[in-house]
Design an enzyme around this catalytic site. Sequence first.
Site, PDB file in Angstrom:
ATOM      1  N   GLU A   1      97.084  96.323  33.979  1.00  0.00           N
ATOM      2  CA  GLU A   1      96.933  94.913  34.375  1.00  0.00           C
ATOM      3  C   GLU A   1      97.555  94.617  35.742  1.00  0.00           C
ATOM      4  O   GLU A   1      98.127  93.559  35.968  1.00  0.00           O
ATOM      5  CB  GLU A   1      97.545  94.028  33.282  1.00  0.00           C
ATOM      6  CG  GLU A   1      96.744  94.143  31.991  1.00  0.00           C
ATOM      7  CD  GLU A   1      97.374  93.414  30.819  1.00  0.00           C
ATOM      8  OE1 GLU A   1      98.538  93.737  30.496  1.00  0.00           O
ATOM      9  OE2 GLU A   1      96.724  92.536  30.245  1.00  0.00           O
ATOM     10  N   GLN A   2      97.385  95.550  36.668  1.00  0.00           N
ATOM     11  CA  GLN A   2      98.038  95.404  37.971  1.00  0.00           C
ATOM     12  C   GLN A   2      97.561  94.181  38.744  1.00  0.00           C
ATOM     13  O   GLN A   2      98.286  93.640  39.559  1.00  0.00           O
ATOM     14  CB  GLN A   2      97.786  96.666  38.804  1.00  0.00           C
ATOM     15  CG  GLN A   2      98.504  97.881  38.263  1.00  0.00           C
ATOM     16  CD  GLN A   2      98.014  99.162  38.904  1.00  0.00           C
ATOM     17  OE1 GLN A   2      96.811  99.398  38.975  1.00  0.00           O
ATOM     18  NE2 GLN A   2      98.925  99.995  39.358  1.00  0.00           N
TER      19      GLN A   2
ATOM     20  N   GLU B   1     100.932  81.992  26.060  1.00  0.00           N
ATOM     21  CA  GLU B   1     100.575  82.653  27.318  1.00  0.00           C
ATOM     22  C   GLU B   1      99.571  81.779  28.053  1.00  0.00           C
ATOM     23  O   GLU B   1      98.686  81.185  27.429  1.00  0.00           O
ATOM     24  CB  GLU B   1      99.896  84.007  27.063  1.00  0.00           C
ATOM     25  CG  GLU B   1     100.753  85.028  26.374  1.00  0.00           C
ATOM     26  CD  GLU B   1     100.017  86.346  26.150  1.00  0.00           C
ATOM     27  OE1 GLU B   1      98.911  86.532  26.707  1.00  0.00           O
ATOM     28  OE2 GLU B   1     100.547  87.175  25.407  1.00  0.00           O
TER      29      GLU B   1
ATOM     30  N   ASN C   1     100.780  90.892  18.479  1.00  0.00           N
ATOM     31  CA  ASN C   1     100.187  90.228  19.641  1.00  0.00           C
ATOM     32  C   ASN C   1      98.674  90.166  19.483  1.00  0.00           C
ATOM     33  O   ASN C   1      98.013  91.201  19.394  1.00  0.00           O
ATOM     34  CB  ASN C   1     100.522  91.024  20.914  1.00  0.00           C
ATOM     35  CG  ASN C   1     100.194  90.260  22.181  1.00  0.00           C
ATOM     36  OD1 ASN C   1     100.968  89.388  22.598  1.00  0.00           O
ATOM     37  ND2 ASN C   1      99.064  90.553  22.787  1.00  0.00           N
ATOM     38  N   GLU C   2      98.148  88.959  19.379  1.00  0.00           N
ATOM     39  CA  GLU C   2      96.687  88.733  19.338  1.00  0.00           C
ATOM     40  C   GLU C   2      95.968  89.676  18.372  1.00  0.00           C
ATOM     41  O   GLU C   2      95.212  90.561  18.803  1.00  0.00           O
ATOM     42  CB  GLU C   2      96.099  88.864  20.755  1.00  0.00           C
ATOM     43  CG  GLU C   2      96.561  87.788  21.695  1.00  0.00           C
ATOM     44  CD  GLU C   2      95.832  87.808  23.037  1.00  0.00           C
ATOM     45  OE1 GLU C   2      95.188  88.818  23.353  1.00  0.00           O
ATOM     46  OE2 GLU C   2      95.902  86.794  23.755  1.00  0.00           O
TER      47      GLU C   2
HETATM   48  C1  GAL Z   1      96.511  88.481  26.566  1.00  0.00           C
HETATM   49  C2  GAL Z   1      97.565  89.463  26.075  1.00  0.00           C
HETATM   50  C3  GAL Z   1      98.561  89.784  27.159  1.00  0.00           C
HETATM   51  C4  GAL Z   1      97.877  90.074  28.452  1.00  0.00           C
HETATM   52  C5  GAL Z   1      96.978  88.907  28.826  1.00  0.00           C
HETATM   53  C6  GAL Z   1      96.264  89.069  30.134  1.00  0.00           C
HETATM   54  O1  GAL Z   1      95.366  88.525  25.786  1.00  0.00           O
HETATM   55  O2  GAL Z   1      98.222  88.928  24.961  1.00  0.00           O
HETATM   56  O3  GAL Z   1      99.355  90.881  26.743  1.00  0.00           O
HETATM   57  O4  GAL Z   1      97.127  91.232  28.308  1.00  0.00           O
HETATM   58  O5  GAL Z   1      96.014  88.759  27.824  1.00  0.00           O
HETATM   59  O6  GAL Z   1      95.381  87.993  30.374  1.00  0.00           O
END
Ligand code: GAL
Length: 701
Positions: A382-383, A334, A184-185
Amino acid sequence: MRGLECRIGRPVSVKRWTLLGLVLTSLGLARPTAAPAPSGPPHLILGTAWYPEQWPEERWDEDLRLMQAAGINVVRIGEFAWSRLEPEEGRYDLDWLARAVDKAAQYHIAVVLGTPTAAPPAWLTQKYPDTLRIDEHGRRAGHGGRQHFSFTSSRYRDFCRGIAEAMARRFGHHPNVLGWQIDNEYAEVSYDEDTRQKFQQWLQARYRTLGNLNQHWTTAYWSQTYFDWSQIPIPVGYQNPGLMLEWKHFISDTWRDYQRNQLEVIRAHADPRQFITTNMMGWFDGYDHYVVSADLTLASWDDYVGQGQLDPDRNGMTHDLTRGFKRQNFWVMETQPGNVNWAAVNTFLNRGTIRTMAWQAVGHGADAVSYWQWRSALNGQEQYHGTLLGADGTPVPVYFEVQQIGREFAQASEALAGTSPESPVALLHDYDSRWAIDWQRHNARYDQIQVFESYYRALRALTQAMDVVNPYAPLERYKLVVAPDLNLIPDDLARNLTAYVRAGGHLVLGPRSGMKDQYNALLPQRQPGLLADPLGGRVEQYYALDQDVPVSGNWGSGHASIWAEQLAARSPDVQVLLRYGASNGWLDYQPAVISRAYGKGRITYVGALLDDALMQAAARWMVAQAGLSPALGPVPPGVEVCRRVAPGASPGKPAKQVFILINHTAQPQHVSLPRAMRSVLTGHQAQSLDMPAYGVEVLVD
Ligand code: GAL
């Protein structure tokens, strides 16, 4: 058309959501419809990131029911679930994941499986602390965040391969698994001793002899000469530009290799129909995305606005950048359902713009748009991030906008099948040049993305289609190729570009072009290096500006700011298109833009950063020179046109074409069409459109 737009124009009350829930229940969506596994992916995918491991299994049906009711047909799962998938070393527990994948199939929702390697479990990092990354200050990362592994660690890679293989063996032939996201990223690199040794070995393989390396990096400077490979450091801070560039190349190759470790094992066990991607981050420049994309089936990226509202040009340009990684359609893996949690001000996107953003992605070549995330974990970092469900497990207002997108994607899916954007204009984008300029901006205000964007905005308004590609991509198909920032032009690239011009293309070079070679060393010629000959001119001197400089000529009058190069026309057939006015004495009345016909084509050098009006005039000139016209025709400002075509039997005659029109403004817009066209969303045929605020149309002939 109107009827559809009305639905987002009305406020949705809480009562109506409840009502909607009741209606859906009465339609039978409360229980899974007995569904076979999907026979194949739809052409347009609407997705969300779902974390079943965070919830009791009894909740899954309700989540999937609500997803299906929103038109969501794909979930991405698993990418942070390592501690559930391998709760202790070598003991894999994939049964719960299999149940989630099967359960999703019951709701006609396919799955993208994420390998969980961006978040190693605590047992792993506790037992093998050597797998943890070390930052540039020598501090070892700890547990509790993510990306705390070292990307070069062989031991870590063995664990990654293990979990990826276990997943691929189990799901590689699963009919409901559409594809894979590796990790992931990718972002965080490591400065540990093992990484340093690998970097030195990598350099040795590349340069063969230290003499060669010393020469290309000019290490005679400041007594930097290396007598042994082991003396070469990982650069921290501002160092020798040759060393810094190779460190970036090493990082790019290392991520590719890190990815290949999992990719190979997935490919070995998976059906070829299952794609493999990783989610990238737009203009992030931590590694060369062309290198890392090379082994993937498709490119994907995470499209976040962060603070403020959508900037359509900036965002469209980033889609085009991502499409260029593999020069084919891509996924938005995303995107924010409203807001993020990491900006200074986590602004909520205006109502209606979740939808315009989704359609813009499709217009620029996305075949999938997936929301991060479905529902917040009740605890964790990340709530506050945007979601489609609230903490109570029922839809928040944005869910209904996504539901509208779901309906529309289903309506347009067939029309868009097999189509991609296509453009006669390419902007060249190169990581080496970006790094080289960013390390020595020479003017702190020199922002390459803004420079790039100034060309993109002006040209796209006229062409309604742009490609963004690597300079080594095949260029024959483009009538116009613009390189706003090609600082590094090694000999082989100069030869390619010259051949392109000779064969009839128009090459436009921006400031700072052709200054350096592939080692980030200054060329022993004036800019633009080997292209000075076909150009019939060169750069005499460059100047960082703290005050604007007047310029005027064929494109009108205005000013240059931030950067100005004094050009010289050395061949009699060179046209001077713009000159500087009185300024610092050196630039006064000297050429700022020159152009020359060469072979069957033309080469133009723009030596300054021009104001918007001049950029627009420059773009009009470029487009006229290349004989280009807009994909659809003139539209009011703020309305974006995208065109996707399916290739036909002969070039220029597509088998089908679909236009996506987006009103990015909060005002209604009237658009005249060149001919009567049919709306895929409403079925209406019309020769003009009254688009409401944030309206979208999908049109076919
Ligand atoms: C992205 C990440 C996700 C989440 C998202 C929140 O960079 O891949 O897991 O954290 O940001 O904006």
